[in-house]
Design a protein around this motif. Sequence first.
Motif, PDB file in Angstrom:
ATOM      1  N   ALA A 264     -90.085  84.905  72.281  1.00 16.21           N
ATOM      2  CA  ALA A 264     -91.154  84.137  71.643  1.00 16.21           C
ATOM      3  C   ALA A 264     -91.064  84.183  70.120  1.00 16.21           C
ATOM      4  O   ALA A 264     -91.214  83.146  69.459  1.00 16.21           O
ATOM      5  CB  ALA A 264     -92.517  84.638  72.111  1.00 16.21           C
ATOM      6  N   GLU A 265     -90.823  85.361  69.555  1.00 19.31           N
ATOM      7  CA  GLU A 265     -90.756  85.488  68.100  1.00 19.31           C
ATOM      8  C   GLU A 265     -89.598  84.674  67.523  1.00 19.31           C
ATOM      9  O   GLU A 265     -89.747  84.017  66.493  1.00 19.31           O
ATOM     10  CB  GLU A 265     -90.631  86.956  67.690  1.00 19.31           C
ATOM     11  CG  GLU A 265     -91.846  87.806  68.022  1.00 19.31           C
ATOM     12  CD  GLU A 265     -93.092  87.442  67.219  1.00 19.31           C
ATOM     13  OE1 GLU A 265     -92.951  86.854  66.115  1.00 19.31           O
ATOM     14  OE2 GLU A 265     -94.197  87.737  67.691  1.00 19.31           O
TER      15      GLU A 265
ATOM     16  N   VAL B 125     -90.536  80.932  67.661  1.00 20.75           N
ATOM     17  CA  VAL B 125     -91.505  80.583  66.623  1.00 20.75           C
ATOM     18  C   VAL B 125     -90.819  80.534  65.257  1.00 20.75           C
ATOM     19  O   VAL B 125     -91.087  79.634  64.449  1.00 20.75           O
ATOM     20  CB  VAL B 125     -92.701  81.565  66.635  1.00 20.75           C
ATOM     21  CG1 VAL B 125     -93.528  81.448  65.374  1.00 20.75           C
ATOM     22  CG2 VAL B 125     -93.567  81.306  67.860  1.00 20.75           C
TER      23      VAL B 125
ATOM     24  N   ILE C 271     -90.832  75.085  76.018  1.00 23.84           N
ATOM     25  CA  ILE C 271     -91.903  75.559  75.134  1.00 23.84           C
ATOM     26  C   ILE C 271     -93.213  74.869  75.495  1.00 23.84           C
ATOM     27  O   ILE C 271     -93.278  73.637  75.574  1.00 23.84           O
ATOM     28  CB  ILE C 271     -91.555  75.270  73.658  1.00 23.84           C
ATOM     29  CG1 ILE C 271     -90.215  75.913  73.305  1.00 23.84           C
ATOM     30  CG2 ILE C 271     -92.664  75.758  72.741  1.00 23.84           C
ATOM     31  CD1 ILE C 271     -89.655  75.477  71.975  1.00 23.84           C
ATOM     32  N   THR C 272     -94.246  75.665  75.713  1.00 20.81           N
ATOM     33  CA  THR C 272     -95.580  75.113  75.956  1.00 20.81           C
ATOM     34  C   THR C 272     -96.400  75.227  74.677  1.00 20.81           C
ATOM     35  O   THR C 272     -96.190  76.133  73.870  1.00 20.81           O
ATOM     36  CB  THR C 272     -96.303  75.845  77.096  1.00 20.81           C
ATOM     37  OG1 THR C 272     -96.435  77.221  76.752  1.00 20.81           O
ATOM     38  CG2 THR C 272     -95.544  75.723  78.401  1.00 20.81           C
TER      39      THR C 272
ATOM     40  N   GLU D 172    -101.220  87.139  77.230  1.00 18.04           N
ATOM     41  CA  GLU D 172    -100.965  88.582  77.110  1.00 18.04           C
ATOM     42  C   GLU D 172    -102.284  89.346  76.979  1.00 18.04           C
ATOM     43  O   GLU D 172    -102.479  90.376  77.614  1.00 18.04           O
ATOM     44  CB  GLU D 172    -100.084  88.831  75.887  1.00 18.04           C
ATOM     45  CG  GLU D 172     -99.650  90.261  75.709  1.00 18.04           C
ATOM     46  CD  GLU D 172     -98.739  90.403  74.492  1.00 18.04           C
ATOM     47  OE1 GLU D 172     -99.110  91.170  73.587  1.00 18.04           O
ATOM     48  OE2 GLU D 172     -97.692  89.741  74.453  1.00 18.04           O
TER      49      GLU D 172
ATOM     50  N   MET E  86     -95.704  79.037  73.266  1.00 22.85           N
ATOM     51  CA  MET E  86     -95.170  80.120  74.094  1.00 22.85           C
ATOM     52  C   MET E  86     -94.031  79.551  74.924  1.00 22.85           C
ATOM     53  O   MET E  86     -94.201  78.530  75.591  1.00 22.85           O
ATOM     54  CB  MET E  86     -96.261  80.679  75.006  1.00 22.85           C
ATOM     55  CG  MET E  86     -95.793  81.790  75.923  1.00 22.85           C
ATOM     56  SD  MET E  86     -95.059  83.230  75.128  1.00 22.85           S
ATOM     57  CE  MET E  86     -96.460  83.998  74.373  1.00 22.85           C
TER      58      MET E  86
ATOM     59  N   TYR F  12    -100.069  76.993  68.367  1.00 20.98           N
ATOM     60  CA  TYR F  12     -99.800  78.214  69.131  1.00 20.98           C
ATOM     61  C   TYR F  12     -98.879  77.836  70.278  1.00 20.98           C
ATOM     62  O   TYR F  12     -99.226  76.973  71.087  1.00 20.98           O
ATOM     63  CB  TYR F  12    -101.110  78.837  69.610  1.00 20.98           C
ATOM     64  CG  TYR F  12    -101.919  79.324  68.439  1.00 20.98           C
ATOM     65  CD1 TYR F  12    -101.771  80.619  67.967  1.00 20.98           C
ATOM     66  CD2 TYR F  12    -102.781  78.471  67.767  1.00 20.98           C
ATOM     67  CE1 TYR F  12    -102.482  81.062  66.861  1.00 20.98           C
ATOM     68  CE2 TYR F  12    -103.486  78.903  66.653  1.00 20.98           C
ATOM     69  CZ  TYR F  12    -103.333  80.194  66.209  1.00 20.98           C
ATOM     70  OH  TYR F  12    -104.015  80.621  65.105  1.00 20.98           O
TER      71      TYR F  12
ATOM     72  N   GLY G 194     -92.275  83.700  78.411  1.00 25.10           N
ATOM     73  CA  GLY G 194     -92.608  84.546  77.267  1.00 25.10           C
ATOM     74  C   GLY G 194     -91.427  85.231  76.609  1.00 25.10           C
ATOM     75  O   GLY G 194     -91.611  86.061  75.718  1.00 25.10           O
TER      76      GLY G 194
ATOM     77  N   VAL H 158     -97.043  82.558  67.763  1.00 28.92           N
ATOM     78  CA  VAL H 158     -96.935  82.932  69.179  1.00 28.92           C
ATOM     79  C   VAL H 158     -98.337  82.930  69.779  1.00 28.92           C
ATOM     80  O   VAL H 158     -99.259  83.514  69.205  1.00 28.92           O
ATOM     81  CB  VAL H 158     -96.293  84.330  69.334  1.00 28.92           C
ATOM     82  CG1 VAL H 158     -96.300  84.765  70.790  1.00 28.92           C
ATOM     83  CG2 VAL H 158     -94.878  84.331  68.782  1.00 28.92           C
ATOM     84  N   ASP H 159     -98.484  82.264  70.901  1.00 31.53           N
ATOM     85  CA  ASP H 159     -99.762  82.260  71.616  1.00 31.53           C
ATOM     86  C   ASP H 159     -99.845  83.531  72.460  1.00 31.53           C
ATOM     87  O   ASP H 159     -99.053  83.708  73.378  1.00 31.53           O
ATOM     88  CB  ASP H 159     -99.872  81.031  72.511  1.00 31.53           C
ATOM     89  CG  ASP H 159    -101.162  81.010  73.293  1.00 31.53           C
ATOM     90  OD1 ASP H 159    -102.210  81.382  72.724  1.00 31.53           O
ATOM     91  OD2 ASP H 159    -101.132  80.663  74.493  1.00 31.53           O
ATOM     92  N   ASP H 160    -100.778  84.394  72.134  1.00 28.17           N
ATOM     93  CA  ASP H 160    -100.891  85.658  72.866  1.00 28.17           C
ATOM     94  C   ASP H 160    -102.113  85.714  73.772  1.00 28.17           C
ATOM     95  O   ASP H 160    -102.495  86.775  74.230  1.00 28.17           O
ATOM     96  CB  ASP H 160    -100.891  86.845  71.898  1.00 28.17           C
ATOM     97  CG  ASP H 160    -102.040  86.793  70.909  1.00 28.17           C
ATOM     98  OD1 ASP H 160    -102.872  85.868  70.984  1.00 28.17           O
ATOM     99  OD2 ASP H 160    -102.105  87.684  70.043  1.00 28.17           O
TER     100      ASP H 160
END
Length: 137
Positions: free
Chosen positions: A70-71, A74, A44-45, A109, A63, A61, A67, A104-106
């Motif tokens: 992710a959900e 979290v 995990i970052t 994306e 990720m 946040y 990826g 989640v860091d988006d």
Amino acid sequence: MSKDNKSTGPTQRMLRVGELVRHALAAMFARGDVEDDALRGAVITVPEVRMTNDLKIADAYVMPLGGQHAEEIVAALNRNRKFIRGRVAPQLNLKFAPELRFFVDDTFEEASRIDALLRSDKVQRDLQADDEDGEES
């Protein structure tokens, strides 16, 4: 602090504490201190932690590498946030430990989506049309 200053962005203290929380979380995740089936084997970052003005809430946040899931990750972090808070708090040297919330860091994306838009045929045609217009001037 006046009302006008609140909209100018985070203060240096908010940024500093956010970085302290980010580093503490990243180290904890690297060690695998949180025992949850959803987190087993996940790398995990923590790209960013945003603090509220009063430093009482830290929005982290995160990720997982690649990826994937992710959900789920979290959700697992939010289930374990009291435990995580207890482990991170002593490292922060603050009067009160901030409440942790994970999201989640988006940003990656979103950057990929923008990059794909910029590379699309329609945008390329528009850019070529602008170049041709610029040459005529």
